[in-house]
Design an enzyme around this catalytic site. Structure first.
Site, short mmCIF file in Angstrom:
data_model
loop_
_atom_site.label_atom_id
_atom_site.label_comp_id
_atom_site.label_asym_id
_atom_site.label_seq_id
_atom_site.Cartn_x
_atom_site.Cartn_y
_atom_site.Cartn_z
N LEU A 19 0.55 -1.01 0.31
CA LEU A 19 0.01 0.00 0.37
C LEU A 19 0.72 1.43 0.56
O LEU A 19 0.55 2.24 -0.31
CB LEU A 19 -0.95 -0.01 1.29
CG LEU A 19 -2.09 -1.03 1.31
CD1 LEU A 19 -3.37 -0.87 3.02
CD2 LEU A 19 -3.16 -0.65 -0.34
N SER A 21 5.01 2.50 1.05
CA SER A 21 6.09 2.34 1.70
C SER A 21 7.20 3.70 2.43
O SER A 21 6.85 5.24 1.68
CB SER A 21 7.48 1.48 0.72
OG SER A 21 7.71 2.09 -0.22
N GLY A 22 7.74 3.95 2.73
CA GLY A 22 8.85 5.25 3.89
C GLY A 22 10.55 4.48 3.92
O GLY A 22 10.40 3.28 3.13
N PHE A 24 11.51 2.90 6.84
CA PHE A 24 12.58 1.96 7.60
C PHE A 24 10.95 1.25 7.42
O PHE A 24 10.59 0.55 8.46
CB PHE A 24 12.75 2.84 8.76
CG PHE A 24 13.85 3.37 8.43
CD1 PHE A 24 14.19 4.01 9.34
CD2 PHE A 24 14.78 2.56 7.54
CE1 PHE A 24 15.33 5.14 9.34
CE2 PHE A 24 16.26 3.22 7.36
CZ PHE A 24 16.06 4.42 8.61
N VAL A 26 7.25 -0.66 5.52
CA VAL A 26 6.68 -0.88 4.57
C VAL A 26 5.17 -1.00 4.82
O VAL A 26 4.31 -1.94 5.78
CB VAL A 26 6.80 -1.95 3.44
CG1 VAL A 26 5.95 -1.86 2.16
CG2 VAL A 26 8.24 -1.28 3.42
N VAL A 27 3.88 -0.99 4.03
CA VAL A 27 2.34 -1.30 4.91
C VAL A 27 1.67 -2.09 2.90
O VAL A 27 2.49 -1.81 2.46
CB VAL A 27 1.80 0.08 5.02
CG1 VAL A 27 0.30 -0.24 5.28
CG2 VAL A 27 2.58 0.87 5.60
N LYS A 42 1.86 -2.98 9.08
CA LYS A 42 2.94 -1.73 8.67
C LYS A 42 4.57 -2.51 9.02
O LYS A 42 4.18 -2.65 10.09
CB LYS A 42 2.44 -0.30 8.93
CG LYS A 42 3.93 0.72 8.87
CD LYS A 42 3.37 2.00 10.52
CE LYS A 42 4.83 2.56 10.07
NZ LYS A 42 4.63 3.83 10.42
N ASP A 140 2.96 14.66 12.62
CA ASP A 140 2.88 14.86 11.07
C ASP A 140 1.95 15.01 10.61
O ASP A 140 1.39 14.20 9.83
CB ASP A 140 3.80 13.45 11.22
CG ASP A 140 4.47 13.27 9.39
OD1 ASP A 140 4.82 12.05 9.10
OD2 ASP A 140 4.53 14.10 8.87
C1 BD4 Z 1 -5.81 1.95 1.01
C2 BD4 Z 1 -4.60 2.44 1.22
C3 BD4 Z 1 -3.44 3.02 0.46
C4 BD4 Z 1 -2.62 3.06 1.23
C5 BD4 Z 1 -1.76 3.43 2.33
C6 BD4 Z 1 -3.36 3.45 3.57
C7 BD4 Z 1 -4.67 1.95 2.74
C8 BD4 Z 1 -2.93 2.77 4.50
C9 BD4 Z 1 -2.77 3.10 5.97
C10 BD4 Z 1 -1.79 3.38 7.02
C11 BD4 Z 1 -1.05 3.26 6.91
C12 BD4 Z 1 0.26 4.13 8.41
C13 BD4 Z 1 -0.07 3.70 5.78
C14 BD4 Z 1 -0.64 2.95 4.36
N1 BD4 Z 1 -0.79 3.79 3.35
C15 BD4 Z 1 0.42 4.42 2.90
C16 BD4 Z 1 -0.31 5.85 2.37
C17 BD4 Z 1 -0.30 6.13 3.52
N2 BD4 Z 1 -0.32 7.98 3.04
C18 BD4 Z 1 -2.44 2.59 8.32
O1 BD4 Z 1 -2.87 2.53 9.55
N3 BD4 Z 1 -4.48 1.92 8.10
C19 BD4 Z 1 -3.66 1.78 6.38
O2 BD4 Z 1 -5.16 1.28 5.73
#
Ligand code: BD4
Length: 277
Positions: A19, A21-22, A24, A26-27, A42, A140
């Site tokens: 979904l 990544s940063g 350190f 990846v989601v 995450k 943030d």
């Molecule tokens: C459908 C979708 C797409 C990108 C996602 C997320 C969900 C997402 C999520 C989270 C985080 C920390 C990052 C996430 N990202 C990364 C980008 C966030 N700005 C989270 O905590 N729940 C999410 O659904």
């Protein structure tokens, strides 16, 4: 230190698409093998040695988990579900928000009309009030960290507490963190951070929602920081020609250099632009 779920993550969840990544982390979208429910996971890379510059120190990871546990459960804040640990990562299982970033929603429309922007700001204020009531500062707040719960719906949630922390009155916290465009003057000047630091960032988000442009962004980081510490912004008629005086006053109460004079979350919730008719 905290002990996290030792049971293998892979026994409970199937990993799906990435979904985001940063540096350190990846989601991924994941599916519970027991219930079929979807979540976000995450993966935070652990720092192996104290002298290393890669990965996240354990104390920081534990802080993120503590904060998420302390503030989860509010409708405008992401909920943490579970925590696992592997050799290389700590895995946070989080509520999935599938409606996309507020950022994309604004870009698709270039900017929002005041009523829609105000409805979003009210939700963000409710989420921030929940954090600040629990002495948590997000640090943030920016459109990428404000996500819509479902497509086509307007409910939004604050995500990503990687930089957030408990800040108790009387214990000054200084840190040079956050995204340049959104940081308050006290961050640039390395002065104590506080809940007011989140309120400045909310001002930047409000300005962007109403105009589509970023108030302090310069051609480089230094110029951006200079604009911030000199509170150098204006409501150009090109973008703010039709914006109400109340909306501009709301933003003006947040772009205040002295953090003690800046509007608090309660001041904002009581402001006529937000409190409405
Ligand atoms: C459908 C979708 C797409 C990108 C996602 C997320 C969900 C997402 C999520 C989270 C985080 C920390 C990052 C996430 N990202 C990364 C980008 C966030 N700005 C989270 O905590 N729940 C999410 O659904």
């Amino acid at each position: 230190s905290l002990t996290f779920n030792e049971a293998p993550f892979a026994e409970s969840y199937d990993v799906g698409e990435e979904l985001g990544s940063g540096q350190f982390a990846v989601v991924y979208k994941v599916t519970s093998r027991k219930t079929g429910e979807k979540f976000a996971a995450k993966f935070i890379k652990k720092r192996r040695y104290a002298t290393s510059r890669r990965g996240v120190p354990r104390a920081h990871i534990e802080r993120e988990v503590e904060v998420l546990k302390a503030v989860g459960g509010h409708e405008n804040v992401i909920q943490i579900i579970d925590v696992f640990e592997t050799g290389n990562d700590v895995i946070l299982v989080l509520e999935l928000v599938s409606g996309g970033e507020l950022f994309d929603h604004v870009c698709a429309r270039e900017h929002l009309d005041e009523a829609e922007a105000c409805a979003f700001i009210k939700q963000i204020l409710n989420g921030i009030r929940h954090l600040h009531t629990n002495y948590v500062v997000h640090l943030d707040i920016k459109p990428e960290n404000l996500m819509l719960r479902k497509k086509g719906e307007t409910q939004l949630k604050l995500i990503d507490f990687g930089l957030s922390r408990h800040i108790y009155p009387g214990t000054p916290v200084k840190d040079m963190i956050g995204t340049p465009e959104f940081v308050a003057p006290e961050v640039v000047n390395y002065e104590p951070l506080s809940p007011a630091t989140d309120m400045w960032a909310l001002g930047v988000v409000t300005y962007i929602l109403l105009s589509g442009v970023s108030p302090f962004l310069g051609r480089n980081r230094d110029e951006t920081f200079c604009n911030i510490t000199s509170v150098n912004y204006h409501f150009s008629p090109t973008y703010f020609g039709t914006t109400s005086q109340l909306a501009k006053d709301f933003i003006g109460r947040l772009f205040v250099k002295d953090s003690h004079s800046r509007a608090t979350v309660d001041d904002c919730l009581n402001h006529p632009w937000v409190r409405g008719p």
